[in-house]
Design a protein around this motif. Structure first.
Motif, PDB file in Angstrom:
ATOM      1  N   LYS A  71     -21.178  25.599  -6.437  1.00  0.00           N
ATOM      2  CA  LYS A  71     -20.518  25.260  -5.177  1.00  0.00           C
ATOM      3  C   LYS A  71     -19.119  25.858  -5.159  1.00  0.00           C
ATOM      4  CE  LYS A  71     -19.301  20.977  -4.686  1.00  0.00           C
ATOM      5  NZ  LYS A  71     -19.295  19.513  -4.433  1.00  0.00           N
ATOM      6  N   THR A  72     -18.742  26.504  -4.063  1.00  0.00           N
ATOM      7  CA  THR A  72     -17.407  27.103  -3.950  1.00  0.00           C
ATOM      8  C   THR A  72     -16.531  26.437  -2.891  1.00  0.00           C
ATOM      9  OG1 THR A  72     -18.264  28.768  -2.393  1.00  0.00           O
ATOM     10  CG2 THR A  72     -18.227  29.359  -4.733  1.00  0.00           C
ATOM     11  N   GLN A  73     -17.139  25.706  -1.972  1.00  0.00           N
ATOM     12  CA  GLN A  73     -16.385  25.017  -0.919  1.00  0.00           C
ATOM     13  C   GLN A  73     -17.184  23.801  -0.483  1.00  0.00           C
ATOM     14  OE1 GLN A  73     -13.553  24.492   0.362  1.00  0.00           O
ATOM     15  NE2 GLN A  73     -13.220  25.652   2.243  1.00  0.00           N
ATOM     16  N   ASP A  74     -16.491  22.678  -0.268  1.00  0.00           N
ATOM     17  CA  ASP A  74     -17.177  21.455   0.152  1.00  0.00           C
ATOM     18  C   ASP A  74     -16.149  20.495   0.746  1.00  0.00           C
ATOM     19  OD1 ASP A  74     -18.898  19.381   0.568  1.00  0.00           O
ATOM     20  OD2 ASP A  74     -19.560  19.180  -1.502  1.00  0.00           O
ATOM     21  N   VAL A  75     -16.149  20.348   2.068  1.00  0.00           N
ATOM     22  CA  VAL A  75     -15.136  19.495   2.693  1.00  0.00           C
ATOM     23  C   VAL A  75     -15.676  18.872   3.968  1.00  0.00           C
ATOM     24  CG1 VAL A  75     -14.129  21.447   3.953  1.00  0.00           C
ATOM     25  CG2 VAL A  75     -12.758  19.399   3.572  1.00  0.00           C
ATOM     26  N   ILE A  76     -15.367  17.599   4.154  1.00  0.00           N
ATOM     27  CA  ILE A  76     -15.582  16.868   5.412  1.00  0.00           C
ATOM     28  C   ILE A  76     -14.262  16.191   5.749  1.00  0.00           C
ATOM     29  CG2 ILE A  76     -16.824  15.023   6.612  1.00  0.00           C
ATOM     30  CD1 ILE A  76     -19.134  15.423   4.684  1.00  0.00           C
ATOM     31  N   ASN A  77     -13.698  16.536   6.894  1.00  0.00           N
ATOM     32  CA  ASN A  77     -12.409  15.976   7.289  1.00  0.00           C
ATOM     33  C   ASN A  77     -12.457  15.678   8.786  1.00  0.00           C
ATOM     34  OD1 ASN A  77      -9.734  15.318   7.776  1.00  0.00           O
ATOM     35  ND2 ASN A  77      -8.926  16.913   6.425  1.00  0.00           N
ATOM     36  N   LEU A  78     -12.490  14.401   9.119  1.00  0.00           N
ATOM     37  CA  LEU A  78     -12.553  13.964  10.515  1.00  0.00           C
ATOM     38  C   LEU A  78     -11.358  13.055  10.801  1.00  0.00           C
ATOM     39  CD1 LEU A  78     -16.320  12.866  10.523  1.00  0.00           C
ATOM     40  CD2 LEU A  78     -15.410  15.136  11.018  1.00  0.00           C
ATOM     41  N   SER A  79     -10.711  13.257  11.940  1.00  0.00           N
ATOM     42  CA  SER A  79      -9.578  12.394  12.277  1.00  0.00           C
ATOM     43  C   SER A  79      -9.430  12.245  13.781  1.00  0.00           C
ATOM     44  CB  SER A  79      -8.273  12.952  11.687  1.00  0.00           C
ATOM     45  OG  SER A  79      -7.936  14.188  12.281  1.00  0.00           O
ATOM     46  N   THR A  80      -8.869  11.110  14.186  1.00  0.00           N
ATOM     47  CA  THR A  80      -8.579  10.843  15.587  1.00  0.00           C
ATOM     48  C   THR A  80      -7.262  10.091  15.667  1.00  0.00           C
ATOM     49  OG1 THR A  80      -9.419   9.816  17.631  1.00  0.00           O
ATOM     50  CG2 THR A  80      -9.878   8.672  15.569  1.00  0.00           C
ATOM     51  N   ASN A  81      -6.464  10.402  16.701  1.00  0.00           N
ATOM     52  CA  ASN A  81      -5.160   9.766  16.860  1.00  0.00           C
ATOM     53  C   ASN A  81      -4.842   9.651  18.353  1.00  0.00           C
ATOM     54  OD1 ASN A  81      -2.637   8.785  15.481  1.00  0.00           O
ATOM     55  ND2 ASN A  81      -1.711  10.410  16.714  1.00  0.00           N
ATOM     56  N   TYR A  82      -4.581   8.418  18.802  1.00  0.00           N
ATOM     57  CA  TYR A  82      -4.236   8.179  20.205  1.00  0.00           C
ATOM     58  C   TYR A  82      -2.773   7.757  20.295  1.00  0.00           C
ATOM     59  CZ  TYR A  82      -3.589   5.844  24.641  1.00  0.00           C
ATOM     60  OH  TYR A  82      -3.077   5.445  25.864  1.00  0.00           O
ATOM     61  N   GLY A  83      -2.058   8.338  21.285  1.00  0.00           N
ATOM     62  CA  GLY A  83      -0.657   7.986  21.463  1.00  0.00           C
ATOM     63  C   GLY A  83      -0.301   7.763  22.921  1.00  0.00           C
ATOM     64  N   ARG A  84       0.694   6.902  23.124  1.00  0.00           N
ATOM     65  CA  ARG A  84       1.228   6.615  24.459  1.00  0.00           C
ATOM     66  C   ARG A  84       2.712   6.963  24.434  1.00  0.00           C
ATOM     67  NH1 ARG A  84      -0.517   5.737  29.782  1.00  0.00           N
ATOM     68  NH2 ARG A  84       1.013   4.454  30.867  1.00  0.00           N
ATOM     69  N   GLU A  85       3.128   7.918  25.264  1.00  0.00           N
ATOM     70  CA  GLU A  85       4.497   8.418  25.228  1.00  0.00           C
ATOM     71  C   GLU A  85       5.492   7.332  25.665  1.00  0.00           C
ATOM     72  OE1 GLU A  85       6.654  12.634  26.287  1.00  0.00           O
ATOM     73  OE2 GLU A  85       5.305  11.768  27.786  1.00  0.00           O
ATOM     74  N   PHE A  86       6.529   7.124  24.833  1.00  0.00           N
ATOM     75  CA  PHE A  86       7.583   6.169  25.186  1.00  0.00           C
ATOM     76  C   PHE A  86       8.940   6.855  25.332  1.00  0.00           C
ATOM     77  CE2 PHE A  86       7.604   6.364  20.576  1.00  0.00           C
ATOM     78  CZ  PHE A  86       8.949   6.348  20.239  1.00  0.00           C
ATOM     79  N   ALA A  87       9.057   8.076  24.844  1.00  0.00           N
ATOM     80  CA  ALA A  87      10.252   8.903  25.014  1.00  0.00           C
ATOM     81  C   ALA A  87       9.793  10.352  24.944  1.00  0.00           C
ATOM     82  CB  ALA A  87      11.294   8.603  23.934  1.00  0.00           C
ATOM     83  N   GLN A  88      10.639  11.260  25.372  1.00  0.00           N
ATOM     84  CA  GLN A  88      10.231  12.658  25.406  1.00  0.00           C
ATOM     85  C   GLN A  88       9.775  13.124  24.023  1.00  0.00           C
ATOM     86  OE1 GLN A  88      13.244  15.489  26.572  1.00  0.00           O
ATOM     87  NE2 GLN A  88      11.729  16.898  27.390  1.00  0.00           N
ATOM     88  N   HIS A  89       8.529  13.582  23.952  1.00  0.00           N
ATOM     89  CA  HIS A  89       7.890  14.117  22.745  1.00  0.00           C
ATOM     90  C   HIS A  89       7.491  13.039  21.742  1.00  0.00           C
ATOM     91  CE1 HIS A  89       9.229  17.792  24.471  1.00  0.00           C
ATOM     92  NE2 HIS A  89      10.456  17.784  23.973  1.00  0.00           N
ATOM     93  N   TRP A  90       7.814  11.769  21.993  1.00  0.00           N
ATOM     94  CA  TRP A  90       7.515  10.693  21.045  1.00  0.00           C
ATOM     95  C   TRP A  90       6.436   9.776  21.619  1.00  0.00           C
ATOM     96  CZ3 TRP A  90       9.244  10.258  16.101  1.00  0.00           C
ATOM     97  CH2 TRP A  90      10.335  11.053  15.733  1.00  0.00           C
ATOM     98  N   TYR A  91       5.479   9.390  20.749  1.00  0.00           N
ATOM     99  CA  TYR A  91       4.345   8.562  21.172  1.00  0.00           C
ATOM    100  C   TYR A  91       4.158   7.405  20.197  1.00  0.00           C
ATOM    101  CZ  TYR A  91       3.056  12.804  23.790  1.00  0.00           C
ATOM    102  OH  TYR A  91       3.054  13.895  24.621  1.00  0.00           O
ATOM    103  N   LEU A  92       3.950   6.199  20.740  1.00  0.00           N
ATOM    104  CA  LEU A  92       3.438   5.113  19.924  1.00  0.00           C
ATOM    105  C   LEU A  92       1.961   5.408  19.685  1.00  0.00           C
ATOM    106  CD1 LEU A  92       5.041   1.999  21.676  1.00  0.00           C
ATOM    107  CD2 LEU A  92       5.614   2.917  19.407  1.00  0.00           C
ATOM    108  N   SER A  93       1.534   5.426  18.432  1.00  0.00           N
ATOM    109  CA  SER A  93       0.195   5.933  18.152  1.00  0.00           C
ATOM    110  C   SER A  93      -0.541   5.098  17.128  1.00  0.00           C
ATOM    111  CB  SER A  93       0.276   7.386  17.655  1.00  0.00           C
ATOM    112  OG  SER A  93       0.984   7.457  16.425  1.00  0.00           O
TER     113      SER A  93
END
Length: 306
Positions: free
Chosen positions: A99-121
Motif C-alpha cells: 500500500k502506498t496511499q490510504d486516507v479517508i478525511n471527511l469534514s463539515t463546518n457551519y458558521g453564522r457571521e457575527f462580524a466581517q469575516h468572522w463566524y460563530l461555527s
C-alpha cells in the motif's frame, strides 16, 4: 375616429399596466448559493528491467483519489464540506503488493457571521483509512499496526471561523470532543492509540482544536495548498500536542493531465513518540470540477482551481 381613440387608449393602458407589473416584480437572484469544486486523480507508474546491469525490479503502481469542497453561502450563513479520499498500491517483482496511499478525511463546518469575516461555527470531522497497515513497509507478513477505524478519529466542537477570502480559512474550537476508535481486536491493548486497558474500543478526549488552510498560486497552473492543525487535551497532559501539517503541490499540464507532490508531517504521542512523515509524487490523469463563483463578492479568487 372615436373607435381609433378608444383602441389607442386601451393599448396605452395595457402597456402601462404591463410596465408597472414588470417594475414591481422582484429581481431574480441568479447567483448560486452552492459552489462545488472537485479534483479527481488517477496516477500510474511503471518500470521494467531486462539484463540491466544497474539492477532494478519490475514494478507497477497506481494511486486514485478525490478531493471535493462543497460550500453553501447565503446571507450570513456559511456551510463548508470537504471530502478527501485516496488509495494506492505498488506491486514489485519479488516483493509483492504494498500500500502506498490510504486516507479517508471527511469534514463539515457551519458558521453564522457575527462580524466581517468572522463566524460563530460548529462542525465535525472523521479521519481514518480503508485497509490494514503493517510494519516493514506495509508487508502483510509483518505485524499489523492499523486498520479501518483503527484508529478512527471523530472531532465534534464549537468555536469561531475566520475566512477573509477563498484562499484562507482558520477555525478555532476551544470546546472540542475528540474520540479515538480502535475497532480492530488485534489492536485493542493498553497503550495502543492511547487506550487505557486491554479490550477498550475507544478513547475520549476533550480540549482545544485549531485548524487552518492556506492556498497559494505560485505561478500559472502551479498551486500549493497548505493545511495544519493542533489539538490539546484538557483532561490529560495538555502539553502533549497533536500536530499535523499537509502540503499539496499541484502542477497542471493540461485539462486532463497533472502532477501532484504531497507532504504530510504528524506528531501524536498516543500513536508513536516520533515525528511521522509521508511524501508522494505522481503524474497521471486529473479532472477538475468547478460549478462557478461563490455568492460573496469579497471572495473573488478561485483561480487556484482553474
Amino acid at each position: 375616429m372615436k373607435k381609433l381613440l378608444l383602441a389607442a387608449s386601451f393599448s396605452l393602458g395595457v402597456s402601462a399596466v404591463a410596465q408597472e407589473a414588470k417594475t414591481d416584480a422582484p429581481a431574480v437572484d441568479t447567483v448560486k448559493a452552492w459552489s462545488i469544486q472537485g479534483q479527481n486523480t488517477l496516477m500510474l507508474n511503471q518500470a521494467a528491467f531486462s539484463n540491466w546491469v544497474g539492477g532494478g525490479a519490475n514494478n507497477v503502481g497506481w494511486l486514485a483519489g478525490v478531493n471535493y469542497n462543497m460550500t453553501y453561502e447565503k446571507g450570513k450563513d456559511l456551510w463548508e464540506n470537504i471530502v478527501i479520499l485516496g488509495y494506492g498500491q505498488n506491486n514489485t517483482k519479488g516483493t509483492g503488493t504494498r500500500k502506498t496511499q490510504d486516507v479517508i478525511n471527511l469534514s463539515t463546518n457551519y458558521g453564522r457571521e457575527f462580524a466581517q469575516h468572522w463566524y460563530l461555527s460548529g462542525g465535525a470531522s472523521l479521519q481514518t483509512q480503508f485497509a490494514a497497515g503493517y510494519e516493514d513497509g506495509n508487508n502483510p507478513d509483518a505485524r499489523k499496526i492499523s486498520n479501518f477505524m483503527a484508529p478512527g478519529y471523530i472531532n465534534v466542537g464549537v468555536g469561531v471561523t475566520y475566512r477573509p477570502n477563498e484562499n484562507f480559512t482558520m477555525t478555532l474550537r476551544p470546546a472540542n470532543a475528540r474520540i479515538t476508535f480502535v475497532s480492530d481486536k488485534d489492536l485493542q491493548y493498553a497503550g495502543s492509540y492511547g487506550l487505557k486497558k486491554d479490550g477498550d474500543t475507544s478513547l475520549f478526549q476533550f480540549g482545544f482544536l485549531g485548524t487552518a488552510m492556506y492556498k497559494v498560486k505560485l505561478m500559472e497552473n502551479i498551486n500549493l495548498t497548505n493545511t495544519g492543525s493542533v489539538f490539546s487535551n484538557y483532561l490529560d497532559h495538555p502539553d502533549r500536542l497533536v500536530l499535523a501539517y499537509g502540503a499539496v503541490l499541484n502542477m497542471k499540464i493540461n485539462k486532463y493531465i497533472s502532477s501532484n507532490i504531497t507532504l504530510d508531517l504528524m506528531y501524536d504521542h498516543n500513536q508513536i513518540q516520533k515525528t511521522q512523515l509521508k511524501q508522494t509524487l505522481g503524474v497521471g490523469f486529473g479532472y477538475n470540477f468547478d460549478n462557478g463563483r461563490k455568492r460573496s463578492d469579497k471572495k473573488d479568487n478561485q483561480s487556484w482551481m482553474k
